[in-house]
Design a protein around this motif. Structure first.
Motif, mmCIF file in Angstrom:
data_model
loop_
_atom_site.group_PDB
_atom_site.id
_atom_site.type_symbol
_atom_site.label_atom_id
_atom_site.label_comp_id
_atom_site.label_asym_id
_atom_site.label_seq_id
_atom_site.Cartn_x
_atom_site.Cartn_y
_atom_site.Cartn_z
ATOM 1 N N LYS A 112 9.734 109.841 7.367
ATOM 2 C CA LYS A 112 11.479 110.431 7.705
ATOM 3 C C LYS A 112 12.183 109.298 7.807
ATOM 4 O O LYS A 112 12.145 108.692 9.113
ATOM 5 C CB LYS A 112 11.213 111.244 8.933
ATOM 6 C CG LYS A 112 10.515 112.492 8.712
ATOM 7 C CD LYS A 112 10.924 113.354 8.029
ATOM 8 C CE LYS A 112 10.439 114.884 7.659
ATOM 9 N NZ LYS A 112 11.070 115.820 6.974
ATOM 10 N N GLU A 159 17.178 106.228 13.401
ATOM 11 C CA GLU A 159 17.516 106.797 15.030
ATOM 12 C C GLU A 159 16.636 105.964 16.184
ATOM 13 O O GLU A 159 17.060 105.310 17.024
ATOM 14 C CB GLU A 159 17.297 108.056 15.105
ATOM 15 C CG GLU A 159 18.058 108.583 16.372
ATOM 16 C CD GLU A 159 18.185 110.006 16.349
ATOM 17 O OE1 GLU A 159 18.499 110.780 17.612
ATOM 18 O OE2 GLU A 159 18.502 110.758 15.055
ATOM 19 N N TRP A 162 14.653 109.582 10.903
ATOM 20 C CA TRP A 162 13.923 109.194 12.268
ATOM 21 C C TRP A 162 13.869 107.864 12.490
ATOM 22 O O TRP A 162 14.018 107.297 13.636
ATOM 23 C CB TRP A 162 12.523 109.780 12.210
ATOM 24 C CG TRP A 162 12.392 111.542 12.196
ATOM 25 C CD1 TRP A 162 13.580 112.386 12.189
ATOM 26 C CD2 TRP A 162 11.340 112.042 12.775
ATOM 27 N NE1 TRP A 162 12.911 113.629 12.156
ATOM 28 C CE2 TRP A 162 11.761 113.496 12.395
ATOM 29 C CE3 TRP A 162 9.893 111.776 12.734
ATOM 30 C CZ2 TRP A 162 10.827 114.588 12.706
ATOM 31 C CZ3 TRP A 162 9.157 112.856 12.929
ATOM 32 C CH2 TRP A 162 9.731 114.241 12.789
ATOM 33 N N LEU A 168 7.294 108.046 10.784
ATOM 34 C CA LEU A 168 8.222 107.296 10.681
ATOM 35 C C LEU A 168 8.471 106.777 9.158
ATOM 36 O O LEU A 168 9.668 107.016 8.675
ATOM 37 C CB LEU A 168 8.595 106.209 11.654
ATOM 38 C CG LEU A 168 8.521 106.721 13.032
ATOM 39 C CD1 LEU A 168 8.863 105.493 13.921
ATOM 40 C CD2 LEU A 168 10.018 107.659 13.351
#
Length: 104
Positions: free
Chosen positions: A75, A81, A78, A72
């Motif tokens: 990204k 989200e 990611w 995480l």
């Protein structure tokens, strides 16, 4: 020794992508181990053996969490989200859809 975590020639991948692939593989392996311990504990009759397995499963949870956190941090989309899904209450599917919309 070959590894099946690569779907492209490893020598063509950057070090960052190879590390990412290793961490994805590690996450999968930790998830599998958590599942295996769950199955073993469900059939084990000896309370002490079950307690040892539960302790070992806890280590796998910790490793899974560390792998996920590493990914995480790589990204950011990611993370954005999953912030809408993890550690929340309410309908999980609706939370996931809300997180998807925020990332889009």
């Amino acid at each position: 020794m070959g590894f099946d975590q690569y779907h492209e020639p490893p020598e063509e991948l950057s070090q960052k992508v190879r590390t990412f692939a290793r961490m994805i593989t590690s996450l999968i392996e930790e998830a599998e181990a958590i599942g295996w311990y769950e199955q073993r504990m469900s059939v084990e009759k000896d309370p002490q053996a079950r307690a040892i397995m539960k302790n070992a499963q806890g280590e796998e949870f910790k490793h899974f969490g560390m792998d996920l956190e590493f990914l995480l941090r790589q990204k950011k989309d990611w993370r954005a989200e999953l912030k809408e899904i993890l550690f929340t209450t309410g309908d999980i599917v609706k939370r996931g859809e809300a997180g998807e919309k925020k990332v889009d």
